[in-house]
Write a protein that holds these residues in place. Structure first.
Motif, PDB file in Angstrom:
ATOM      1  N   CYS A  26       0.793  -1.174   0.037  1.00 45.45           N
ATOM      2  CA  CYS A  26       0.027   0.181  -0.113  1.00 45.45           C
ATOM      3  C   CYS A  26       1.001   1.147   0.025  1.00 45.45           C
ATOM      4  O   CYS A  26       0.467   2.093  -0.762  1.00 45.45           O
ATOM      5  CB  CYS A  26      -0.804  -0.160   1.215  1.00 45.45           C
ATOM      6  N   ASP A  27       1.943   1.252   0.798  1.00 51.05           N
ATOM      7  CA  ASP A  27       2.823   2.473   0.817  1.00 51.05           C
ATOM      8  C   ASP A  27       3.551   2.713  -0.588  1.00 51.05           C
ATOM      9  O   ASP A  27       3.724   3.733  -1.062  1.00 51.05           O
ATOM     10  CB  ASP A  27       3.898   2.219   2.048  1.00 51.05           C
ATOM     11  N   GLU A  28       3.935   1.597  -1.302  1.00 58.89           N
ATOM     12  CA  GLU A  28       4.512   1.660  -2.534  1.00 58.89           C
ATOM     13  C   GLU A  28       3.672   2.412  -3.341  1.00 58.89           C
ATOM     14  O   GLU A  28       3.827   3.209  -4.130  1.00 58.89           O
ATOM     15  CB  GLU A  28       4.979   0.323  -3.001  1.00 58.89           C
ATOM     16  N   LYS A  29       2.269   1.832  -3.476  1.00 58.88           N
ATOM     17  CA  LYS A  29       1.254   2.313  -4.231  1.00 58.88           C
ATOM     18  C   LYS A  29       1.169   4.065  -4.085  1.00 58.88           C
ATOM     19  O   LYS A  29       0.936   4.872  -5.112  1.00 58.88           O
ATOM     20  CB  LYS A  29      -0.004   1.615  -4.329  1.00 58.88           C
ATOM     21  N   ALA A  30       0.887   4.160  -2.818  1.00 62.42           N
ATOM     22  CA  ALA A  30       0.838   5.634  -2.391  1.00 62.42           C
ATOM     23  C   ALA A  30       2.046   6.567  -2.737  1.00 62.42           C
ATOM     24  O   ALA A  30       1.903   7.481  -3.249  1.00 62.42           O
ATOM     25  CB  ALA A  30       0.541   5.658  -0.768  1.00 62.42           C
ATOM     26  N   ALA A  31       3.169   6.224  -2.859  1.00 59.84           N
ATOM     27  CA  ALA A  31       4.209   6.646  -3.230  1.00 59.84           C
ATOM     28  C   ALA A  31       4.226   7.076  -4.726  1.00 59.84           C
ATOM     29  O   ALA A  31       4.513   8.315  -5.056  1.00 59.84           O
ATOM     30  CB  ALA A  31       5.677   5.798  -2.701  1.00 59.84           C
TER      31      ALA A  31
END
Length: 78
Positions: A26-31
């Protein structure tokens, strides 16, 4: 033909949705979304009650104005 029935292991699915690996995804997608938005946008991830979550927000006044006028975050999600 036979009908196949799948029964999910509810506790296993719950554990998967709340895992550190899912939070990293999720953090990778948000980044990636924040990077497409440009300067002044931030992102973060956290584990909620039921699953891992991520968010992107406009941090600076210029980014907030840009997002209000152009829906920058929404467009970056496509």
């Amino acid at each position: 033909m036979s009908k196949v029935q799948i029964k999910l292991n509810r506790s296993g699915v719950r554990q998967l949705l709340r895992s550190a690996e899912m939070r990293e995804i999720c953090d990778e997608k948000a980044a990636a979304i924040a990077a497409r938005c440009g300067e002044g946008y931030e992102h973060g991830a956290y584990t909620g009650k039921n699953r891992a979550n991520a968010s992107v927000w406009a941090e600076t006044p210029q980014a907030r104005r840009d997002n209000a006028e152009n829906n920058t975050i929404l467009r970056a999600m496509k």
